[in-house]
Design a protein around this motif. Sequence first.
Motif, PDB file in Angstrom:
ATOM      1  N   THR A 182       7.030  -9.855  -3.785  1.00 64.49           N
ATOM      2  CA  THR A 182       8.042  -8.804  -3.664  1.00 64.49           C
ATOM      3  C   THR A 182       9.243  -9.029  -4.573  1.00 64.49           C
ATOM      4  OG1 THR A 182       8.898 -10.023  -1.757  1.00 64.49           O
ATOM      5  CG2 THR A 182       7.425  -8.180  -1.298  1.00 64.49           C
ATOM      6  N   CYS A 183       9.062  -9.797  -5.655  1.00 59.27           N
ATOM      7  CA  CYS A 183      10.168 -10.068  -6.580  1.00 59.27           C
ATOM      8  C   CYS A 183      10.827  -8.805  -7.078  1.00 59.27           C
ATOM      9  CB  CYS A 183       9.662 -10.874  -7.759  1.00 59.27           C
ATOM     10  SG  CYS A 183       8.437  -9.977  -8.740  1.00 59.27           S
ATOM     11  N   SER A 189      -9.012   3.604  -7.538  1.00 60.14           N
ATOM     12  CA  SER A 189      -8.800   3.182  -8.937  1.00 60.14           C
ATOM     13  C   SER A 189      -7.317   2.908  -9.188  1.00 60.14           C
ATOM     14  CB  SER A 189      -9.320   4.267  -9.889  1.00 60.14           C
ATOM     15  OG  SER A 189     -10.707   4.431  -9.736  1.00 60.14           O
ATOM     16  N   LEU A 190      -6.780   1.984  -8.426  1.00 64.71           N
ATOM     17  CA  LEU A 190      -5.364   1.629  -8.509  1.00 64.71           C
ATOM     18  C   LEU A 190      -5.228   0.210  -7.980  1.00 64.71           C
ATOM     19  CD1 LEU A 190      -2.613   3.254  -9.120  1.00 64.71           C
ATOM     20  CD2 LEU A 190      -2.353   3.282  -6.630  1.00 64.71           C
ATOM     21  N   SER A 191      -4.337  -0.570  -8.560  1.00 66.73           N
ATOM     22  CA  SER A 191      -4.165  -1.940  -8.095  1.00 66.73           C
ATOM     23  C   SER A 191      -3.469  -1.959  -6.740  1.00 66.73           C
ATOM     24  CB  SER A 191      -3.362  -2.761  -9.113  1.00 66.73           C
ATOM     25  OG  SER A 191      -2.052  -2.249  -9.236  1.00 66.73           O
ATOM     26  N   LEU A 192      -3.814  -2.956  -5.934  1.00 66.54           N
ATOM     27  CA  LEU A 192      -3.198  -3.135  -4.623  1.00 66.54           C
ATOM     28  C   LEU A 192      -2.386  -4.432  -4.618  1.00 66.54           C
ATOM     29  CD1 LEU A 192      -6.026  -2.000  -2.175  1.00 66.54           C
ATOM     30  CD2 LEU A 192      -3.799  -0.921  -2.496  1.00 66.54           C
ATOM     31  N   GLY A 193      -1.978  -4.860  -3.444  1.00 64.07           N
ATOM     32  CA  GLY A 193      -1.230  -6.098  -3.333  1.00 64.07           C
ATOM     33  C   GLY A 193       0.257  -5.861  -3.215  1.00 64.07           C
ATOM     34  N   ASP A 194       1.008  -6.953  -3.257  1.00 62.69           N
ATOM     35  CA  ASP A 194       2.461  -6.897  -3.069  1.00 62.69           C
ATOM     36  C   ASP A 194       3.207  -6.372  -4.286  1.00 62.69           C
ATOM     37  OD1 ASP A 194       2.067  -8.051  -0.654  1.00 62.69           O
ATOM     38  OD2 ASP A 194       3.133  -9.912  -1.077  1.00 62.69           O
ATOM     39  N   GLY A 195       2.583  -6.408  -5.449  1.00 65.58           N
ATOM     40  CA  GLY A 195       3.298  -6.174  -6.699  1.00 65.58           C
ATOM     41  C   GLY A 195       3.892  -4.795  -6.825  1.00 65.58           C
ATOM     42  N   GLY A 196       4.920  -4.699  -7.633  1.00 64.77           N
ATOM     43  CA  GLY A 196       5.582  -3.437  -7.914  1.00 64.77           C
ATOM     44  C   GLY A 196       6.445  -3.556  -9.147  1.00 64.77           C
ATOM     45  N   LEU A 204      21.154  -5.829   1.768  1.00 61.75           N
ATOM     46  CA  LEU A 204      20.138  -4.807   2.011  1.00 61.75           C
ATOM     47  C   LEU A 204      18.775  -5.428   2.279  1.00 61.75           C
ATOM     48  CD1 LEU A 204      21.147  -2.337  -0.855  1.00 61.75           C
ATOM     49  CD2 LEU A 204      21.627  -2.072   1.588  1.00 61.75           C
ATOM     50  N   SER A 205      17.955  -4.710   3.021  1.00 61.10           N
ATOM     51  CA  SER A 205      16.619  -5.192   3.370  1.00 61.10           C
ATOM     52  C   SER A 205      15.635  -4.951   2.234  1.00 61.10           C
ATOM     53  CB  SER A 205      16.118  -4.494   4.639  1.00 61.10           C
ATOM     54  OG  SER A 205      14.759  -4.805   4.863  1.00 61.10           O
ATOM     55  N   GLU A 206      15.155  -6.033   1.625  1.00 64.72           N
ATOM     56  CA  GLU A 206      14.148  -5.923   0.578  1.00 64.72           C
ATOM     57  C   GLU A 206      12.796  -5.479   1.142  1.00 64.72           C
ATOM     58  OE1 GLU A 206      17.188  -9.049  -0.513  1.00 64.72           O
ATOM     59  OE2 GLU A 206      15.857  -8.737   1.210  1.00 64.72           O
ATOM     60  N   LEU A 207      12.487  -5.929   2.362  1.00 66.60           N
ATOM     61  CA  LEU A 207      11.187  -5.601   2.950  1.00 66.60           C
ATOM     62  C   LEU A 207      11.138  -4.165   3.462  1.00 66.60           C
ATOM     63  CD1 LEU A 207       8.611  -7.351   3.203  1.00 66.60           C
ATOM     64  CD2 LEU A 207      10.655  -8.598   2.546  1.00 66.60           C
ATOM     65  N   TYR A 208      12.287  -3.571   3.753  1.00 62.14           N
ATOM     66  CA  TYR A 208      12.282  -2.138   4.074  1.00 62.14           C
ATOM     67  C   TYR A 208      11.825  -1.354   2.852  1.00 62.14           C
ATOM     68  CZ  TYR A 208      13.866   2.613   4.870  1.00 62.14           C
ATOM     69  OH  TYR A 208      13.906   3.984   4.974  1.00 62.14           O
ATOM     70  N   THR A 209      12.414  -1.655   1.719  1.00 61.20           N
ATOM     71  CA  THR A 209      12.019  -0.985   0.481  1.00 61.20           C
ATOM     72  C   THR A 209      10.559  -1.245   0.161  1.00 61.20           C
ATOM     73  OG1 THR A 209      14.271  -1.136  -0.403  1.00 61.20           O
ATOM     74  CG2 THR A 209      12.487  -0.846  -1.999  1.00 61.20           C
ATOM     75  N   ALA A 210      10.120  -2.503   0.319  1.00 59.90           N
ATOM     76  CA  ALA A 210       8.727  -2.841   0.034  1.00 59.90           C
ATOM     77  C   ALA A 210       7.782  -2.072   0.951  1.00 59.90           C
ATOM     78  CB  ALA A 210       8.512  -4.345   0.189  1.00 59.90           C
TER      79      ALA A 210
END
Length: 395
Positions: free
Chosen positions: A62-63, A109-116, A86-92
Amino acid sequence: MNYKHLIFTTGLALASIGVFAQDNLVNSLKNNQTATSKEKFKFTEVINIENTSIKNQGSSGTCWSYSTTSFLESEMIKAGKKPVNLSELYTARCAYVEKGINYVRMHGSLSLGDGGELHDVINMYRKYGAVPYEQYTGLNYGTNINKLGEMGAMTEGLLKAVVQNPNGKLSPNWLAAYTSTLDSYLGKVPESFEYNGKKYTPQTFAQQVVGLNPDDYVEFSSFTDHPYYKKFTLLVPDNWSYDQVYNLQLDDVTTVIDNALKNGYTVAWATDVSEKSFSWVNGVAYVPEVPYEVMTAEQKKEMFDGPKPEMTITPEVRQKAFDDYSTTDDHGMHIVGLAKDQNGKEYYIVKNSWGVTNDYKGYLYVTKAFVRYKTTALLLNKKALPADIIKKTGI
């Protein structure tokens, strides 16, 4: 950033499946260090813009949320407001909902995971608002720090089952099942909450307390295969929303950052940290003049033993590294200042989200050559841009 695609073997970042564990990356980067580094570098601060406390993203990818949330907190300070943690995990969580919808819409056909990406924070702020950390920690399953591997595996399995469509026709229930899984790990989003004695929703909190305009923020990169000063789709796996960024010439990258810092603005920064010349422990990143592969054993040992000559970074060198996967979209951090070493070379002061367990208590000194070479994206307030960039891009 592309955390979920990173595992480290023989020091190189390779494509992988599953959630990125931050502790694995930090442990790998512990090999990139020199025992006497802090004694051999003498940094003098030139600019150090006020920012909020160092956070730790734990074992999560979640960087992008931590770096850009930190950026927004500094934007509040710049606007004359008292910053909110602010809450980073709310946004995530909001981004995970949107990503899941896109994943199903794209038939997987899209990547998953924590990344953004950096822009995900702005997009979620615009649509879902914001909440204080104290109202949404994201720690709903007995840990005191993020550990999202199990959640990632659960949600990935669920979404893949949805896309396989065992009923022959997609039901409307899948989204409720998916969001319930997120809720079980991160917690349910509060419909309303109290802050300093007043009741808010996430949207009214963003409007009345945070008070930032999402339309004020613009994102940039620099590639030779797109027209300069025009928008293009950032072609990295974690750009799941297919957002577009403005394409700058290479020299503009540091010019834009310098102009922002000199005018009291910070910059959200996406980059590659898989290089042997990036040392989290020593808090220094640079581009050695001699490639690591041809260094002697002694040169490798002394990589961070004081300032070293650097390779000249050209647009062609930068583009080649991106094209051959030497540069990957690994990590998001927050540029908050400028410093010089004992030889007068300039470094950006960079705030990380891996806690305070390095030589500079959570910060790093990164050379301009490294930023020119390894940046995948920049995000900043358009008020911080030089006039000529505004004119050339039409922002």
